[in-house]
Design a protein around this motif. Structure first.
Motif, PDB file in Angstrom:
ATOM      1  N   ALA A 151      70.638  50.944  11.259  1.00 17.84           N
ATOM      2  CA  ALA A 151      70.382  49.537  11.584  1.00 17.84           C
ATOM      3  C   ALA A 151      71.687  48.797  11.853  1.00 17.84           C
ATOM      4  O   ALA A 151      71.791  48.004  12.802  1.00 17.84           O
ATOM      5  N   VAL A 152      72.699  49.052  11.025  1.00 15.01           N
ATOM      6  CA  VAL A 152      74.007  48.416  11.232  1.00 15.01           C
ATOM      7  C   VAL A 152      74.577  48.818  12.588  1.00 15.01           C
ATOM      8  O   VAL A 152      75.075  47.975  13.351  1.00 15.01           O
ATOM      9  N   ALA A 153      74.507  50.112  12.899  1.00 12.29           N
ATOM     10  CA  ALA A 153      75.058  50.598  14.166  1.00 12.29           C
ATOM     11  C   ALA A 153      74.323  50.005  15.361  1.00 12.29           C
ATOM     12  O   ALA A 153      74.951  49.635  16.366  1.00 12.29           O
ATOM     13  N   PHE A 154      72.997  49.890  15.273  1.00 10.57           N
ATOM     14  CA  PHE A 154      72.242  49.284  16.374  1.00 10.57           C
ATOM     15  C   PHE A 154      72.653  47.818  16.568  1.00 10.57           C
ATOM     16  O   PHE A 154      72.767  47.341  17.698  1.00 10.57           O
ATOM     17  N   GLY A 155      72.875  47.129  15.446  1.00  9.35           N
ATOM     18  CA  GLY A 155      73.327  45.750  15.546  1.00  9.35           C
ATOM     19  C   GLY A 155      74.692  45.648  16.198  1.00  9.35           C
ATOM     20  O   GLY A 155      74.927  44.777  17.041  1.00  9.35           O
ATOM     21  N   GLU A 156      75.600  46.541  15.833  1.00 13.07           N
ATOM     22  CA  GLU A 156      76.927  46.541  16.441  1.00 13.07           C
ATOM     23  C   GLU A 156      76.850  46.858  17.931  1.00 13.07           C
ATOM     24  O   GLU A 156      77.582  46.286  18.748  1.00 13.07           O
ATOM     25  N   ALA A 157      75.946  47.785  18.295  1.00 23.21           N
ATOM     26  CA  ALA A 157      75.843  48.212  19.687  1.00 23.21           C
ATOM     27  C   ALA A 157      75.257  47.138  20.592  1.00 23.21           C
ATOM     28  O   ALA A 157      75.333  47.253  21.820  1.00 23.21           O
ATOM     29  N   ALA A 158      74.659  46.111  20.010  1.00 17.49           N
ATOM     30  CA  ALA A 158      74.064  45.027  20.803  1.00 17.49           C
ATOM     31  C   ALA A 158      75.065  43.917  21.112  1.00 17.49           C
ATOM     32  O   ALA A 158      74.693  42.903  21.697  1.00 17.49           O
ATOM     33  N   THR A 159      76.324  44.101  20.753  1.00 23.09           N
ATOM     34  CA  THR A 159      77.325  43.056  20.923  1.00 23.09           C
ATOM     35  C   THR A 159      78.118  43.242  22.223  1.00 23.09           C
ATOM     36  O   THR A 159      78.243  44.361  22.737  1.00 23.09           O
ATOM     37  N   PRO A 160      78.690  42.157  22.763  1.00 24.53           N
ATOM     38  CA  PRO A 160      79.554  42.288  23.938  1.00 24.53           C
ATOM     39  C   PRO A 160      80.750  43.210  23.692  1.00 24.53           C
ATOM     40  O   PRO A 160      81.197  43.902  24.611  1.00 24.53           O
ATOM     41  N   ALA A 161      81.243  43.247  22.465  1.00 19.95           N
ATOM     42  CA  ALA A 161      82.385  44.115  22.154  1.00 19.95           C
ATOM     43  C   ALA A 161      82.019  45.579  22.367  1.00 19.95           C
ATOM     44  O   ALA A 161      82.837  46.368  22.858  1.00 19.95           O
ATOM     45  N   PHE A 162      80.795  45.938  21.999  1.00 20.41           N
ATOM     46  CA  PHE A 162      80.386  47.333  22.191  1.00 20.41           C
ATOM     47  C   PHE A 162      80.196  47.642  23.674  1.00 20.41           C
ATOM     48  O   PHE A 162      80.506  48.751  24.131  1.00 20.41           O
ATOM     49  N   THR A 163      79.686  46.687  24.427  1.00 22.77           N
ATOM     50  CA  THR A 163      79.557  46.893  25.875  1.00 22.77           C
ATOM     51  C   THR A 163      80.919  47.192  26.493  1.00 22.77           C
ATOM     52  O   THR A 163      81.063  48.130  27.296  1.00 22.77           O
ATOM     53  N   ALA A 164      81.922  46.414  26.112  1.00 20.25           N
ATOM     54  CA  ALA A 164      83.274  46.659  26.616  1.00 20.25           C
ATOM     55  C   ALA A 164      83.771  48.022  26.163  1.00 20.25           C
ATOM     56  O   ALA A 164      84.422  48.757  26.934  1.00 20.25           O
ATOM     57  N   TYR A 165      83.476  48.376  24.922  1.00 19.07           N
ATOM     58  CA  TYR A 165      83.892  49.678  24.385  1.00 19.07           C
ATOM     59  C   TYR A 165      83.273  50.820  25.184  1.00 19.07           C
ATOM     60  O   TYR A 165      83.969  51.774  25.580  1.00 19.07           O
ATOM     61  N   ALA A 166      81.967  50.759  25.448  1.00 16.10           N
ATOM     62  CA  ALA A 166      81.284  51.842  26.155  1.00 16.10           C
ATOM     63  C   ALA A 166      81.876  52.049  27.545  1.00 16.10           C
ATOM     64  O   ALA A 166      82.068  53.187  27.999  1.00 16.10           O
ATOM     65  N   HIS A 167      82.148  50.958  28.239  1.00 12.65           N
ATOM     66  CA  HIS A 167      82.745  51.090  29.566  1.00 12.65           C
ATOM     67  C   HIS A 167      84.171  51.630  29.488  1.00 12.65           C
ATOM     68  O   HIS A 167      84.602  52.398  30.356  1.00 12.65           O
ATOM     69  N   GLN A 168      84.893  51.275  28.431  1.00 12.96           N
ATOM     70  CA  GLN A 168      86.242  51.810  28.266  1.00 12.96           C
ATOM     71  C   GLN A 168      86.197  53.307  27.979  1.00 12.96           C
ATOM     72  O   GLN A 168      87.072  54.063  28.443  1.00 12.96           O
ATOM     73  N   VAL A 169      85.189  53.754  27.244  1.00 16.36           N
ATOM     74  CA  VAL A 169      85.018  55.184  26.989  1.00 16.36           C
ATOM     75  C   VAL A 169      84.930  55.948  28.308  1.00 16.36           C
ATOM     76  O   VAL A 169      85.573  56.997  28.498  1.00 16.36           O
ATOM     77  N   VAL A 170      84.118  55.432  29.236  1.00 16.24           N
ATOM     78  CA  VAL A 170      83.943  56.098  30.528  1.00 16.24           C
ATOM     79  C   VAL A 170      85.227  56.018  31.352  1.00 16.24           C
ATOM     80  O   VAL A 170      85.658  57.015  31.955  1.00 16.24           O
ATOM     81  N   ASP A 171      85.850  54.855  31.388  1.00 21.42           N
ATOM     82  CA  ASP A 171      87.121  54.725  32.122  1.00 21.42           C
ATOM     83  C   ASP A 171      88.160  55.709  31.586  1.00 21.42           C
ATOM     84  O   ASP A 171      88.891  56.352  32.363  1.00 21.42           O
ATOM     85  N   ASN A 172      88.231  55.824  30.284  1.00 25.41           N
ATOM     86  CA  ASN A 172      89.187  56.752  29.686  1.00 25.41           C
ATOM     87  C   ASN A 172      88.883  58.194  30.057  1.00 25.41           C
ATOM     88  O   ASN A 172      89.797  58.990  30.334  1.00 25.41           O
ATOM     89  N   ALA A 173      87.597  58.550  30.044  1.00 21.07           N
ATOM     90  CA  ALA A 173      87.219  59.919  30.381  1.00 21.07           C
ATOM     91  C   ALA A 173      87.585  60.250  31.827  1.00 21.07           C
ATOM     92  O   ALA A 173      88.062  61.355  32.124  1.00 21.07           O
ATOM     93  N   ARG A 174      87.369  59.310  32.731  1.00 20.19           N
ATOM     94  CA  ARG A 174      87.710  59.564  34.134  1.00 20.19           C
ATOM     95  C   ARG A 174      89.211  59.754  34.329  1.00 20.19           C
ATOM     96  O   ARG A 174      89.653  60.634  35.075  1.00 20.19           O
ATOM     97  N   VAL A 175      90.000  58.936  33.647  1.00 19.92           N
ATOM     98  CA  VAL A 175      91.458  59.078  33.747  1.00 19.92           C
ATOM     99  C   VAL A 175      91.906  60.391  33.131  1.00 19.92           C
ATOM    100  O   VAL A 175      92.754  61.107  33.696  1.00 19.92           O
TER     101      VAL A 175
END
Length: 415
Positions: free
Chosen positions: A283-307
């Motif tokens: 439940a805590v993790a789902f709450g964290e994942a619903a935040t703008p900070a997590f959205t930025a994190y997820a996209h950074q994960v992909v950007d990092n993987a591509r680089v």
């Protein structure tokens, strides 16, 4: 009632790390050493991540003591009122996060979630079409060492020999020939997004259920960095760790029409009592994942993987599919003179921790890595370019590479 002298003199019980150190120094030493190992090396295993302190706090909460077989409002044990509240919160957050009509958050693992999906939809002996194990399929996709390969008749589809991409025409041809009861889309080492709409079309033509095993990309889905399988699949199975940054565990998402079958397949068919502390942590993790900070994190994960994928290719690795859409990278180190296991050993000695994986069309093994954990540590694209250089340096046994990895890890503690 007055406090007696004996009771007043009784010391308060020790808590947390102090209690563990006092009670069991042997295990305390193991945990301390693991903490140091994680701090001194780069965690590049695609299935791993660092949870937040809030998730860890929920895991260590009093709900670890609670037995709660059943579901909220229908438990087989007393005293479950607060456990019910925690589970309802987890369910509602999961439904909202992924746009699912129903969520079951009780599976103990991703494999448990897949087992429940099969139990709900299939009978022993049914034919299932899934990605072949050498092409990236999971153990639960038909391995003879796993329940899936023993109980069901699996047919494997694969990737194109040249592009490394899923051969959807082969998937369609196999579905027409074998008429499977279910088609599974998902992989442990496929770095591109599945075409869920195309899988849905093939499943409909074959009269098959579509099961999405989204254990790896579900965290990217939560952050809007990967397509959502929920609108296309009859059932979505996933883990709550990996990119999602939750506790180790699983979940199943589905529509209302399959909700009761899924719930009964999880409990009482495949599992007993729910792990309520883990559900609270989900439940805590789902709450964290619903935040703008997590959205930025997820996209950074992909950007990092591509680089990182591009950097590894520049260093001489043969990166499968020519890159990645996700957090996951698979590569063949043979152009540099090493097979997967040998490369993994040299990289591990340098503090670069990752896995090997099967490579299609042969018996060779490559390497599999991911960027979720290092992104949690605050590393960006510049650091990924540096990590790619450290890979080559490690295989060349250059001096001081281990210290360079240690410094990079120390400069980026988990956030």
């Amino acid at each position: 009632m007055p406090v007696t002298a004996t009771a007043a003199a009784r010391p308060a019980p020790a808590t947390g790390a102090d209690a563990l150190r006092r009670q069991d120094p042997q295990i305390a030493d193991v945990l301390a050493a693991e903490r140091d190992r994680q701090a001194d090396t780069l965690q590049l295993i695609a299935a791993e991540n660092f949870t937040s302190p809030a998730v860890l706090a929920a895991l260590a909460s009093p709900l670890a003591n609670k037995y709660a077989e059943g579901y909220p409002g229908a438990r087989h044990h007393g005293g479950c009122g607060l456990a019910d509240t925690a589970e309802r919160i987890a369910v509602e957050r999961a439904r909202a996060l992924f746009g699912a009509a129903h969520a079951n958050v009780q599976p103990h693992s991703g494999s448990s979630a897949v087992l429940a999906a099969y139990a709900a939809l299939l009978r022993p002996g049914d034919t299932v079409l899934a990605m072949g194990l050498r092409h990236g399929g999971h153990l639960t996709h038909g391995s003879p060492a796993n329940f899936s390969g023993r109980w069901f008749d699996f047919v494997g589809y694969g990737v194109d020999a040249e592009s490394g991409l899923i051969d959807y025409e082969q998937v369609r041809a196999l579905a027409r020939r074998h008429r499977p009861k279910a088609i599974v889309c998902g992989s442990i080492s496929y770095p591109r997004h599945p075409d869920y709409a195309r899988f849905r079309d093939i499943a409909d033509e074959a009269g098959a259920y579509l099961i999405a095993d989204a254990a790896h990309p579900i965290g990217l889905v939560a952050g809007g960095a990967a397509p959502n399988p929920v609108p296309y699949a009859d059932v979505v199975c996933a883990t709550t760790h990996k990119v999602l940054r939750g506790p180790r565990g699983g979940m199943v998402l589905c529509g209302d029409e399959l909700a009761e079958r899924i719930d009964r397949a999880v409990f009482p068919f495949t599992q007993g009592g729910a792990q309520m502390h883990t559900i609270a942590a989900k439940a805590v993790a789902f709450g964290e994942a619903a935040t703008p900070a997590f959205t930025a994190y997820a996209h950074q994960v992909v950007d990092n993987a591509r680089v990182l994928a591009a950097g590894l290719a520049a260093e001489g690795f043969a990166v499968t599919t020519g890159g990645t859409d996700t957090h996951l990278i698979t590569a063949d180190p043979r152009p540099l003179g090493f097979d997967g296991p040998a490369a993994r050993g040299l990289l591990a000695a340098a503090g670069l921790v990752l896995d090997t994986c099967a490579l299609p069309y042969g018996d060779e093994r490559g390497i599999r890595l991911g960027t979720a954990a290092v992104t949690t540590q605050g590393m960006g694209q510049e650091a990924m370019a540096r990590v790619a250089g450290l890979f080559r340096a490690a295989l060349e046994r250059q001096p001081d590479v281990r210290e360079a990895v240690r410094e990079l890890a120390h400069d980026h503690p988990p956030r």
